[in-house]
Design an enzyme around this catalytic site. Structure first.
Site, PDB file in Angstrom:
ATOM      1  N   ARG A 186      73.433  28.392 -87.367  1.00 13.89           N
ATOM      2  CA  ARG A 186      74.098  28.377 -88.673  1.00 13.89           C
ATOM      3  C   ARG A 186      74.235  26.959 -89.209  1.00 13.89           C
ATOM      4  NH1 ARG A 186      78.486  26.054 -91.090  1.00 13.89           N
ATOM      5  NH2 ARG A 186      79.699  26.342 -89.172  1.00 13.89           N
ATOM      6  N   ASP A 187      75.062  26.147 -88.579  1.00 11.73           N
ATOM      7  CA  ASP A 187      75.315  24.796 -89.059  1.00 11.73           C
ATOM      8  C   ASP A 187      74.089  23.909 -88.888  1.00 11.73           C
ATOM      9  OD1 ASP A 187      76.753  22.694 -90.113  1.00 11.73           O
ATOM     10  OD2 ASP A 187      77.780  22.215 -88.262  1.00 11.73           O
ATOM     11  N   HIS A 246      84.691  19.455 -83.369  1.00 11.90           N
ATOM     12  CA  HIS A 246      83.356  19.559 -83.954  1.00 11.90           C
ATOM     13  C   HIS A 246      82.954  18.173 -84.467  1.00 11.90           C
ATOM     14  CE1 HIS A 246      80.358  22.025 -86.440  1.00 11.90           C
ATOM     15  NE2 HIS A 246      80.176  20.766 -86.850  1.00 11.90           N
ATOM     16  N   HIS A 289      80.151  15.056 -85.514  1.00 12.12           N
ATOM     17  CA  HIS A 289      78.839  14.622 -85.997  1.00 12.12           C
ATOM     18  C   HIS A 289      78.600  13.212 -85.464  1.00 12.12           C
ATOM     19  CE1 HIS A 289      77.853  17.724 -89.250  1.00 12.12           C
ATOM     20  NE2 HIS A 289      78.957  18.149 -88.650  1.00 12.12           N
ATOM     21  N   CYS A 334      75.978  18.783 -93.400  1.00 10.43           N
ATOM     22  CA  CYS A 334      76.713  19.605 -94.356  1.00 10.43           C
ATOM     23  C   CYS A 334      76.034  19.526 -95.714  1.00 10.43           C
ATOM     24  CB  CYS A 334      78.156  19.122 -94.466  1.00 10.43           C
ATOM     25  SG  CYS A 334      79.107  20.013 -95.705  1.00 10.43           S
ATOM     26  N   ASN A 368      74.764  17.139 -85.984  1.00 10.43           N
ATOM     27  CA  ASN A 368      75.861  17.502 -85.095  1.00 10.43           C
ATOM     28  C   ASN A 368      75.665  16.882 -83.720  1.00 10.43           C
ATOM     29  OD1 ASN A 368      77.514  19.731 -86.497  1.00 10.43           O
ATOM     30  ND2 ASN A 368      75.417  20.421 -86.824  1.00 10.43           N
TER      31      ASN A 368
END
Length: 317
Positions: free
Chosen positions: A30-31, A226, A228, A259, A268
């Site tokens: 997803r991300d 989470h 980055h 994003c 990420n």
């Protein structure tokens, strides 16, 4: 492609006080893929998810039921989940999906999914850019989503973006992040993922933020981190999170991701880099490093560019 040979793993040196076991929450499908310019075929996405599960990752967030106009890459969310449920049965139904609003939740409910996530903002500017809502108004949008999901027996995770810095507003007060996070948990979310969306956080900042949540009555068992790796701080920040008692970390296979609403957000934290790091500390994670590396090498081939993960480059180069 055969799995790369791993000639060495780090020597394990346990550090007193660190958790014995952590959960890696895989967000690559997803991300990791949401900001790809070229549309990835649904069958490739499904294979990506299957490979990650086969590598032992306990949670793999598969997609988002966002409007295709906003994230064209995820326009095939229903088709992807249908294929995965056909292949994986109950395991497919349990894969988390992001739902931005009630319409997204309705699509998840129609498919019989059991695990959804919402995506909030710690700052006013990003709430308006990402959600078209004010900071306060986002909670009115999320309340019926969480309530309906919980009434239907679904688990709900909440993400908070821009927890460590915002490209428009700069530094974000810790107390503001705690306030937003607590309001999302109070709506009924079971877990809160604190996002360093643009990768500006540092270890001391991580410690201070986790400690502030603890002081506000939110235990570390309800938190996830989470990160980055924009400034190369993701693993140092993960270490700070471990020392503060957090045991769930988001990561993306091969370091994919960014994003779509924050141009300064780069990849990420790579799943492989996190696994190598945890191996060295002797912390249980349940993931087969060789299989994840092989998966990222395969996906890099599908995307037509090398993986940004340092561990992938070292083991498969």
């Amino acid at each position: 492609m055969s799995e790369p040979a791993i000639s060495a793993l780090p020597m394990q040196v346990r550090e007193p006080g660190l958790p014995a076991k952590v959960t890696i929450y895989e967000v690559g499908p997803r991300d990791g893929l949401q900001n790809e310019k070229g549309i990835v075929d649904t069958t490739v996405k499904a294979e990506f998810v299957r490979r990650l599960l086969d590598a032992g990752l306990p949670i793999v967030e598969a997609t988002s039921f966002v409007h295709p106009r906003w994230v064209p890459q995820l326009a095939d969310a229903a088709d992807l989940m249908t294929e995965l449920m056909t292949d994986l049965g109950e395991l497919g139904r349990a894969l988390p999906v992001l739902v931005p609003n009630e319409r997204g939740l309705e699509r998840a409910l129609e498919l019989g999914l059991r695990h959804v996530a919402i995506f909030g903002s710690a700052t006013e500017t990003f709430a308006r850019k990402n959600l078209n809502r004010s900071l306060d108004a986002q909670f009115a949008m999320f309340e019926p989503v969480v309530s309906r999901a919980r009434d239907a027996g679904l688990d709900v995770r909440a993400y908070v973006s821009m927890c460590f810095g915002d490209p428009w507003e700069g530094a974000v007060p810790i107390e503001q992040v705690v306030s937003v996070g607590k309001r999302l948990l109070d709506l009924g979310a079971s877990q809160l993922s604190l996002g360093d969306t643009i990768g500006v956080g540092t270890a001391g900042h991580v410690t201070a933020l986790v400690d502030a949540f603890t002081a506000a009555g939110v235990g570390t068992e309800r938190l996830a981190l989470h990160f980055h790796d924009t400034y190369g701080q993701a693993l140092a920040n993960a270490y700070a999170g471990l020392r503060a008692g957090v045991t769930t970390f988001d990561a993306s296979a091969g370091g994919l991701g960014g994003c779509p609403y924050a141009k300064s957000a780069t990849g990420n934290l790579a799943t492989e880099d996190l696994v190598w790091f945890l191996e060295g500390l002797g912390i249980e994670h349940g993931v087969d490093l060789g299989k994840v590396v092989a998966t990222s090498v395969w996906m890099a081939g599908e995307l037509g560019r090398p993986s940004p993960s340092a561990v992938v480059r070292a083991l498969a180069g």
